[in-house]
Every structure is written in C-alpha cells, then in structure tokens.
Design a protein around this motif. Sequence first.
Motif, short mmCIF file in Angstrom:
data_model
loop_
_atom_site.label_atom_id
_atom_site.label_comp_id
_atom_site.label_asym_id
_atom_site.label_seq_id
_atom_site.Cartn_x
_atom_site.Cartn_y
_atom_site.Cartn_z
N GLN A 52 52.45 54.98 62.65
CA GLN A 52 52.84 53.58 62.83
C GLN A 52 53.85 53.20 61.76
O GLN A 52 53.57 53.31 60.56
CB GLN A 52 51.61 52.68 62.71
N VAL A 53 55.03 52.80 62.18
CA VAL A 53 56.05 52.35 61.23
C VAL A 53 56.36 50.88 61.46
O VAL A 53 56.13 50.35 62.55
CB VAL A 53 57.36 53.18 61.34
N PHE A 54 56.89 50.24 60.42
CA PHE A 54 57.31 48.86 60.50
C PHE A 54 58.58 48.69 59.69
O PHE A 54 58.69 49.26 58.59
CB PHE A 54 56.24 47.90 59.95
N GLY A 55 59.53 47.96 60.24
CA GLY A 55 60.76 47.68 59.51
C GLY A 55 61.07 46.20 59.54
O GLY A 55 60.64 45.48 60.45
N ASP A 56 61.85 45.73 58.55
CA ASP A 56 62.28 44.33 58.56
C ASP A 56 63.79 44.24 58.51
O ASP A 56 64.49 45.26 58.42
CB ASP A 56 61.62 43.54 57.42
N GLU A 57 64.31 43.03 58.59
CA GLU A 57 65.75 42.81 58.62
C GLU A 57 66.40 43.02 57.25
O GLU A 57 67.63 42.97 57.14
CB GLU A 57 66.06 41.38 59.11
N HIS A 58 65.59 43.27 56.24
CA HIS A 58 66.10 43.40 54.89
C HIS A 58 66.17 44.86 54.44
O HIS A 58 66.37 45.14 53.25
CB HIS A 58 65.23 42.59 53.93
N GLY A 59 66.01 45.78 55.38
CA GLY A 59 66.20 47.20 55.08
C GLY A 59 64.94 47.96 54.69
O GLY A 59 65.00 49.15 54.38
N THR A 60 63.80 47.30 54.71
CA THR A 60 62.55 47.96 54.35
C THR A 60 61.95 48.65 55.58
O THR A 60 61.87 48.04 56.65
CB THR A 60 61.52 46.96 53.79
N VAL A 61 61.55 49.89 55.43
CA VAL A 61 60.81 50.60 56.47
C VAL A 61 59.56 51.21 55.84
O VAL A 61 59.67 51.92 54.83
CB VAL A 61 61.65 51.71 57.14
N LEU A 62 58.40 50.92 56.41
CA LEU A 62 57.13 51.40 55.86
C LEU A 62 56.38 52.21 56.92
O LEU A 62 56.48 51.93 58.12
CB LEU A 62 56.25 50.23 55.42
N ALA A 63 55.59 53.19 56.46
CA ALA A 63 54.65 53.89 57.32
C ALA A 63 53.26 53.36 57.02
O ALA A 63 52.84 53.32 55.85
CB ALA A 63 54.70 55.39 57.07
N LEU A 64 52.54 52.92 58.06
CA LEU A 64 51.22 52.33 57.88
C LEU A 64 50.10 53.32 58.16
O LEU A 64 48.98 52.93 58.48
CB LEU A 64 51.06 51.10 58.79
#
Length: 653
Positions: A221-233
């Motif tokens: 599960q990944v999540f990204g935002d409009e500010h360039g952050t991408v995280l793996a949950l």
Amino acid sequence: MSYMTPEPTLFHTVLVANRGEIARRVIRTLRELGIRSVAVYSDADAASPHVEEADAAVRIGPAPAAESYLDIDAVIAAARATGAQAIHPGYGFLSESVGLAEACAESGIVFIGPSIDALQIMGDKAKAREHVARHGVPVVPGFDAKGLSDIEIAEEAESVGFPLLVKPSAGGGGKGMEVVSVAPDLAAALATARRIAASAFGDDSLILERLIERPRHIEVQVFGDEHGTVLALGERECTLQRRHQKVIEEAPSAGIPDSTRERLLNAAVRAAESVSYVGAGTVEFLVDADAPDEVFFIEMNTRLQVEHPVTEEVTGLDLVELQLRVASGFPLDIEPRVAGHAVEARIYAEAPERGFLPSTGRILAFEIPPGVRVDSAIETGSEITGFYDPMIAKVIAVADDRVTALRRLDEALGRTVVLGVETNISFLRTLCRNERVAAGDLDTGLIESLLPMATEPPTSSMLDAVRHHLLLQERWESNRGGLDAVHLRAGAVWASKRDDSAVGPAAYLTDDDELILAEAAVAPSSPAVAVSDDAGAVWVASDGRSARLRPLDRRQRMLRRLAARDTAAAATDPEARAPMPGSVVAVHVDHGAAVHAGDPLVSIEAMKMEHLVVAPHDGVVDLLVAAGDQVRRAQPVARVTEIPEPGTTEEDR
C-alpha cells in the motif's frame, strides 16, 4: 506584493461513483468528517443500502453497468446537479478510468485519484512494465503482444519458455488471464483472453509473462501527496486466490524475510515516485515461494483496493480519510507503523460445491457476528442480481498475532448468517483451518489443490431447525394471528424450550435434487437459523454452513419414486442447460453441427465470470440461444440429438 497560498480545506460535497460495499465504506468516512455524500445508482440498486445511507442519491441508468456505473457522462451530470466538488470512484468500474479523470478536469471537479499521466502509464500493464523497469523495479520476464500476429506471439513465447501467463494489458482483477503450459494450447488461450479483455475493458491487447510455478502474491500500500512525498504503509499477503480472484488477505505478510519486505517496500516507492503518484495506490508483486529473495513487479492499481481494511486495522489509519485529505491538498503528515495482524475474508454469492457458480436472489436473513469488522454490500431484503460482482461482504478479524487472528476470523465466519443465496462461507472456514494456511506455507495454487469441494449434507441441528421452523409456520397459518410474523422469525432461531413431540419425521429435497431424510429431533450441537422463501423452501444456516431444503410430503415422495423408476433406463438428457443466470457471450458451434460429448457449445457470463456449457453426449446440436441472450438458471441453451446407429429401427429406439 506577495501572495500566500490559502490553507487547504476539505470538500463539502463528494459524489461516490460506485455501489455496494465500497460505496457504503466511503459514505461512512464522509459522514464522520461532516462531508455531504452523494450516491449514484442503477435501476437494479434503487433500494440498495448505499442509496439509503447517502445524503443524496441520483439515478444514472438501467441495470447493466455499461449503461450506468460505467457511463462517464451520467456520473459527471450527477456531480454537477448535486454540487459535488469531488468524485470518489471506489474500486472497479471507473476507478482507474482516464476518461473519468479527464472529464473531471474539464468540469472543474476533483478526481480522487492520481494524475491522468499516472493513470495512463499504470493502467496499461505492458506500458507499466517497461516504465518501472527503467526505474530499477524488477519485472517478470515476458513481452508485450500488442501488434503481433499469433505466429509472432508463438515465436516470442518459445523464446521466453513455457509455462506462460497470458493476461490483458488493460484492467485487473485477474479477468482474462490464461495459463498456457504447452505451445499447442497457446492459440486457444489467446482467443479466450482477447474475448474477455475486449468485453471487460474494451481493449483486447495482451502481454505474456513467464509463469512462476509457486508464486506468492504480495502487494504494498503506497500513498503520495501533491508535495512530493510518497510513503509505503506496509505490505499485504494476497496469495489465497482462485483464478486470480483474491479470497483471503492479511497484513502483514505471512513470514517473509525482513530483507524481502524491505525490497518490496523500496521497489513500491520507486514505482510510485516514477509517476509522481498522488493518492492511494497499490503496487503488486510476485514472490517465488521457493526463492523468497526474488520479487517481481506485476502491476500498479491506481486506486483503493478491496483489501484495504487489513492495512487500516494494523496501521490505525483511515485510508479513505487520507484520500480525501490528499485530494484536498493536505500534505501526508503520518509516520506509518504496523502493529498486530489482520485477516480479511471475502464472502461471495457463489456455490463452491458447484464449481463456484454465482448465486442470485433476495437476502432473507443477514446476521453479522460481534467483535469483528464487517464491510457489507447487503442487508436483509437486499437483491443479489447477476449484473455485478458476486462479493457481498468482507469479514475482518484482528489480533496481536497471526494464529489468533485466523482463529477469530474462523469463529466469526461460523456466526455469520447469509440466507437467500448460496455463499462460500463454509469454504472460507476450511481455508482458515487448513494446515498450510496456518503454517504460512502459501502459494497461489493452494486453493486449487483443495478442489473440487464435496457437497456436505445438512447437519442434524440444521434439519431440526427446519422442522421446528415449519411447525411454527404451520401453527401461525392455522391460528391466523395466534403467532405473528415477528414471533415466527424469532422462532426460526433455535430455542431451548419447544414442543419436540410435535416435530415428526420429514423429507426434503436439496437444490441438487438429493433426497434428505430426518427421522427424529435431536439436541442441537450449535445454533441454527431457518427462514422460508417465496417458493416454500426453507433456507437454514449453522456454523457457517447453509442449505436450501424443499419439504416433501408422503404423496410427493411417492410421485418422486415413480418418476425415478420410469426414467431409470432413459437416455442422457439431450438438453444442455445454463448452470446459472447470465448472458450468452459466445457460441462455439454452428446450428446443426455434429458434436461429441464434452464439446464446448456456448459460454455464459454472470458476475464477471465466464462458464462453459458442453455437449451432454454425441449427436447433432440444435442451438436454442444466440450471443447476447439472457438466460435463467437451468434454461436449455442447446439440444443434442443422438445419431442412431446404422440399421437401427424405430422399434429398437
């Protein structure tokens, strides 16, 4: 003069462009956040729970998905009419649609999902393979078959080597995937995969990949935002699947090495970063069960997944809320942590004992267990049609460790009651108790190794509950109000005090026409629930098992014996019948053709699954349906007339 960027705010109105369980799931979070929800519905769903629970609802078309839930213009019109600022597409349907994302952009509506570029790249499996490989993500050896002739595909396939997996470039969910073990089977697999892909996704492009013999299906599960952050949950184990459709999922994965987990999470982040990903997404991988240090990218699903609850339960996050916040412009300000273990089981309206054929009908009783999370598409009274996916509910159990989580899931399934359609609940309990599942020795072929499933007769507790229910029903009808309907329904649940002497021997027929005899009342081993349907049959459930029984009186039993005696020497039934209600999607023979027993006649599709009807014996075929026809369960679709042996007279026949 300097301008400050305004602080982001959440939407005030969101349209949910989906139905069933996921629509209810999204509406629940919208309600908690104080956001107005708008549901859309087809004619088949006018009385569905998601319509009742939304703040507003808009009809978007007739029952077929192509004329309602897949109608982009209708969805956009509904959003405009209700003042929706954003559209949440759920999963399936338009959730990965470039067309919907473009229409939203043109209309000034926020699409709660990634960018159009990300959708275009990751929505095409062949393009996605090439793209992520350039960014250092490992992929399964294979090739894109788009634009190649069947001869050229065969040549490329030989260079990759068999066995191979043929799959559509577009879409997901395992639809259209075909395993080819030897070269002579390739042509038929290509034809089937193209037909299903064209029907399901409007695109018959294919890719072929090396088949890993004992694969595990693990996704991140990944999540990204409009500010360039991408995280793996964290990752999810989705290996327990049948025909590429997931059945039981869990988080975290069952016993993979920490080094493999790190490779999975890092590769998933690289894949998402390569398309500047925004929102919720899932990067799917194959891991060789015999060589767990190897991981291969399969695809990226640019949406929320069906199995997202297990990630929510071990991270404590509401992924729908995160989607809404990211789509509103908020940065991801979370530090992912995984604690405990969660397992999810998908309840399908299908019959594992009859080859997992879909089941349709009205839900006569739906009861959920306490102590676990249940995300459902249904309530008592809901109608299950053949127009949509057969998944009707998900049961999610959580514990500190995997063993306890599996046990809690098994117990919860045993207390779950769904009557009115056949379900896979008993089969799910079998999986929870399987030794290999308990040990974490998983591969995607495990479920197939347990098939076929034998039909188990009703237990004594189930039969006793049916007899008690029929007794109460008879008294209610004779007393004309001596017992009301509420009392009748309550009496269908096993009670400790009742008049056993009035419940005599009984005979029943199952839907497979098997005779069941019940001779005496017994003390129940577990609670049972029984309820009648409109045809006079009784549905009964106990310990996760269910059955539909048709009561037989003495005269009916006698007539049945006589009919069986008259037909004992009869020839094979010449009529080939539809195994379930659905649509004829292919006709494989010409009218009047000579066929052999087992030859394919027609293919019928229902609930996104395709089933083959074959010739019952050798003979000449008379087709009774055409492609596009809608058929009922057990409806004759062809008649095969046996060809008499040369010299046979009418008297011989």
